[in-house]
Design a protein around this motif. Structure first.
Motif, mmCIF file in Angstrom:
data_model
loop_
_atom_site.group_PDB
_atom_site.id
_atom_site.type_symbol
_atom_site.label_atom_id
_atom_site.label_comp_id
_atom_site.label_asym_id
_atom_site.label_seq_id
_atom_site.Cartn_x
_atom_site.Cartn_y
_atom_site.Cartn_z
ATOM 1 N N GLN A 8 0.765 -1.247 0.101
ATOM 2 C CA GLN A 8 -0.029 0.206 0.102
ATOM 3 C C GLN A 8 0.798 1.299 -0.036
ATOM 4 O O GLN A 8 2.065 0.953 0.492
ATOM 5 N N ALA A 9 0.407 2.315 -0.723
ATOM 6 C CA ALA A 9 1.145 3.556 -0.752
ATOM 7 C C ALA A 9 0.540 4.765 -0.617
ATOM 8 O O ALA A 9 -0.863 4.737 -1.205
ATOM 9 N N VAL A 10 0.902 5.864 -0.226
ATOM 10 C CA VAL A 10 0.401 7.303 -0.510
ATOM 11 C C VAL A 10 1.265 8.105 -1.049
ATOM 12 O O VAL A 10 2.378 8.003 -0.764
ATOM 13 N N LEU A 11 0.731 8.840 -2.018
ATOM 14 C CA LEU A 11 1.631 9.871 -2.630
ATOM 15 C C LEU A 11 0.716 11.227 -2.240
ATOM 16 O O LEU A 11 -0.375 11.380 -2.755
ATOM 17 N N ILE A 12 1.546 12.286 -1.886
ATOM 18 C CA ILE A 12 1.242 13.520 -1.796
ATOM 19 C C ILE A 12 1.649 14.373 -2.973
ATOM 20 O O ILE A 12 2.944 14.411 -2.877
ATOM 21 N N THR A 13 0.886 15.095 -3.888
ATOM 22 C CA THR A 13 1.359 15.958 -4.937
ATOM 23 C C THR A 13 0.471 16.783 -5.698
ATOM 24 O O THR A 13 -0.849 16.749 -5.160
ATOM 25 N N ASP A 14 0.795 17.514 -6.277
ATOM 26 C CA ASP A 14 0.031 18.298 -7.019
ATOM 27 C C ASP A 14 -0.335 17.979 -8.233
ATOM 28 O O ASP A 14 -1.235 18.530 -9.198
ATOM 29 N N CYS A 71 -9.318 -2.753 -1.513
ATOM 30 C CA CYS A 71 -10.487 -2.838 -0.672
ATOM 31 C C CYS A 71 -10.760 -4.031 -0.067
ATOM 32 O O CYS A 71 -11.568 -3.804 1.172
ATOM 33 N N THR A 72 -10.228 -4.874 -0.287
ATOM 34 C CA THR A 72 -10.409 -6.375 0.254
ATOM 35 C C THR A 72 -9.703 -6.630 1.569
ATOM 36 O O THR A 72 -9.605 -7.298 2.332
ATOM 37 N N ILE A 73 -8.443 -5.563 1.682
ATOM 38 C CA ILE A 73 -7.631 -5.693 2.947
ATOM 39 C C ILE A 73 -8.546 -4.930 4.134
ATOM 40 O O ILE A 73 -8.971 -3.896 4.029
ATOM 41 N N ASP A 74 -8.545 -5.790 5.185
ATOM 42 C CA ASP A 74 -9.106 -5.259 6.363
ATOM 43 C C ASP A 74 -8.241 -4.080 7.122
ATOM 44 O O ASP A 74 -7.037 -3.986 7.139
ATOM 45 N N ASN A 75 -9.019 -2.855 7.372
ATOM 46 C CA ASN A 75 -8.399 -1.669 7.906
ATOM 47 C C ASN A 75 -7.422 -1.314 7.235
ATOM 48 O O ASN A 75 -6.181 -0.973 7.371
ATOM 49 N N ASN A 76 -7.538 -1.080 5.680
ATOM 50 C CA ASN A 76 -6.745 -0.698 4.693
ATOM 51 C C ASN A 76 -6.326 1.033 4.868
ATOM 52 O O ASN A 76 -7.000 1.514 5.680
ATOM 53 N N ILE A 77 -5.460 1.477 4.114
ATOM 54 C CA ILE A 77 -4.883 2.854 4.089
ATOM 55 C C ILE A 77 -6.084 3.673 4.037
ATOM 56 O O ILE A 77 -6.461 4.891 4.587
#
Length: 415
Positions: A97-103, A160-166
């Motif tokens: 899982q990943a998060v990207l913060i960008t414009d 979305c199948t991951i329990d308690n996902n990001i």
């Protein structure tokens, strides 16, 4: 610590199960002024991510320490021309899982400049979605350098199948802000909701010693009768619990609705029903277990014809899924030799993309270019990255490997 892998193929535990990529251009260097940006720091830090900085064309793993992640989020120093495409490529070709913060502004010195309408992330988005995963994008409007209206994007790559996902964690923690809109990219068939604890079975059948069990994915119904009687109850003698005739009483099940939202990538315009007799496979499995044999491979075979249909009129008018006997039902496709253990799959037949036709949401993926070459023109590069994916028929839910919305198992006697 050994990492656990979710059935989706994504690592779900371990010391640092989330990757965090931060675009060090102006959008994040000025973000400390944003109450929304500050408000999501706790959930990001609590996910215990691996922190990556995107400084120009250099992507560097900075830290896995929570305290350092918090400090870095609050002390981004501007380095422009972030290599966003490479960062997203790393994410979608991985299993985390990943998060990207960008414009979302992908500026390259030279002829291409700020890639004004280049769908530069389309292929990366396809790669992630084809794996059966999900992308949730939160768009926060902000004023850059006190004069440019732009958006700060929080892109969540998960399943979305991951329990308690990001996404679930972010949604619980992020502040409610009507100006921040979320868009959900996915090829998956939508889930369902019930108007009761589980779908309503026709009273004419439920009075006949039906045994029910259900959850959000499938339901099991066992009727202690044969199809001649079932047909008679539904077609000729359909009545409610008080014995009153039922209008269009040949429904088998109703009270099921698709989960849908304006933030979904697709709207499901048509459903279909596929029916299989799985008793032969069940019998083979039972006999193999009894004889300590090898586990047989279960195959569905070809769908049976003229058994069930979806009431299209009701679905289009109200969104309710009503399962009926096919008007041409004569039982010829059912077995007369043994029980009919039917698997009834309600599947996506046709979907329509919900992006270009949703201007209030789509406008959050366009901004006015601030480059010298394209100043004043609309930058649609991120918009086109999404649009090109969604208008591709091969990316629609009906063409996904699992297009099943809900499944019924109906156990009845022979025809």
């Amino acid at each position: 610590m050994t990492s656990e892998v979710n059935p989706s193929g994504i690592v779900t535990d371990g010391t640092n199960p989330i990757d965090l990529y931060i675009d060090y251009s102006t959008c994040v260097s000025e973000a400390i002024q944003s109450s929304y940006y500050q408000a999501v720091h706790p959930v990001i830090v609590d996910c215990n991510p691996v922190y990556y900085s995107i400084k120009g064309n250099k992507i560097t793993e900075e830290t896995t320490d929570r305290q350092m992640v918090y400090q870095l989020l609050r002390s981004v120093k501007e380095v422009n021309n972030a290599e966003i495409k490479v960062a997203v490529n790393k994410i979608v070709n991985g299993n985390r899982q990943a998060v990207l913060i960008t414009d979302g502004e992908y500026f390259m010195p030279g002829v291409t400049g700020d890639n004004l309408n280049n769908p530069y992330l389309a292929e990366e988005f396809r790669t992630w979605l084809k794996k059966g995963h999900d992308i949730y994008i939160y768009s926060e409007p902000y004023l850059e350098s006190n004069k440019f209206n732009k958006y700060r994007y929080y892109m969540l790559f998960t399943d979305c199948t991951i329990d308690n996902n990001i996404q679930q964690k972010f949604q619980r923690s992020a502040p409610a802000d009507p100006n921040v809109k979320m868009f959900h990219l996915s090829m998956k068939a939508p889930g369902v909701t019930f108007d009761k604890t589980y779908p309503q079975i026709n009273d004419a059948l439920s009075m006949n010693e039906a045994v029910s069990s259900a959850n959000n994915h499938y339901e099991v119904e066992e009727f202690q009768t044969g199809w001649e009687d079932i047909y008679s109850y539904l077609k000729e003698n359909a009545v409610d619990a008080m014995g009153n005739p039922l209008p269009k009483g040949d429904f088998v099940m109703r009270g099921l609705f698709l989960k849908s939202s304006d933030s979904d990538a697709f709207k499901i315009s048509e459903l279909d029903v596929l029916t299989y007799n799985v008793y032969p496979s069940y019998a083979e499995l039972r006999d193999s277990i009894t004889n300590n044999g090898a586990m047989p491979k279960c195959t569905l075979g070809e769908p049976l014809s003229k058994v069930f249909v979806i009431d299209e009129d009701i679905y289009k008018k109200t969104g309710e899924i009503v399962l009926r006997l096919d008007p041409d039902f004569d039982g010829s496709s059912l077995s007369s030799e043994g029980p009919n253990l039917l698997r009834v799959d309600i599947v996506v037949k046709k979907s329509e993309e919900n992006f270009t036709t949703n201007p209030q949401l789509a406008q959050n993926f366009k901004w006015t270019s601030i480059s010298a070459r394209n100043a004043g023109r609309e930058n649609t590069s991120l918009y086109e990255s999404i649009r090109q994916v969604l208008i591709d028929p091969q990316m629609h839910p009906e063409n996904y490997s699992d297009k099943v919305v809900y499944t019924f198992y109906l156990n009845t006697l022979k025809m």
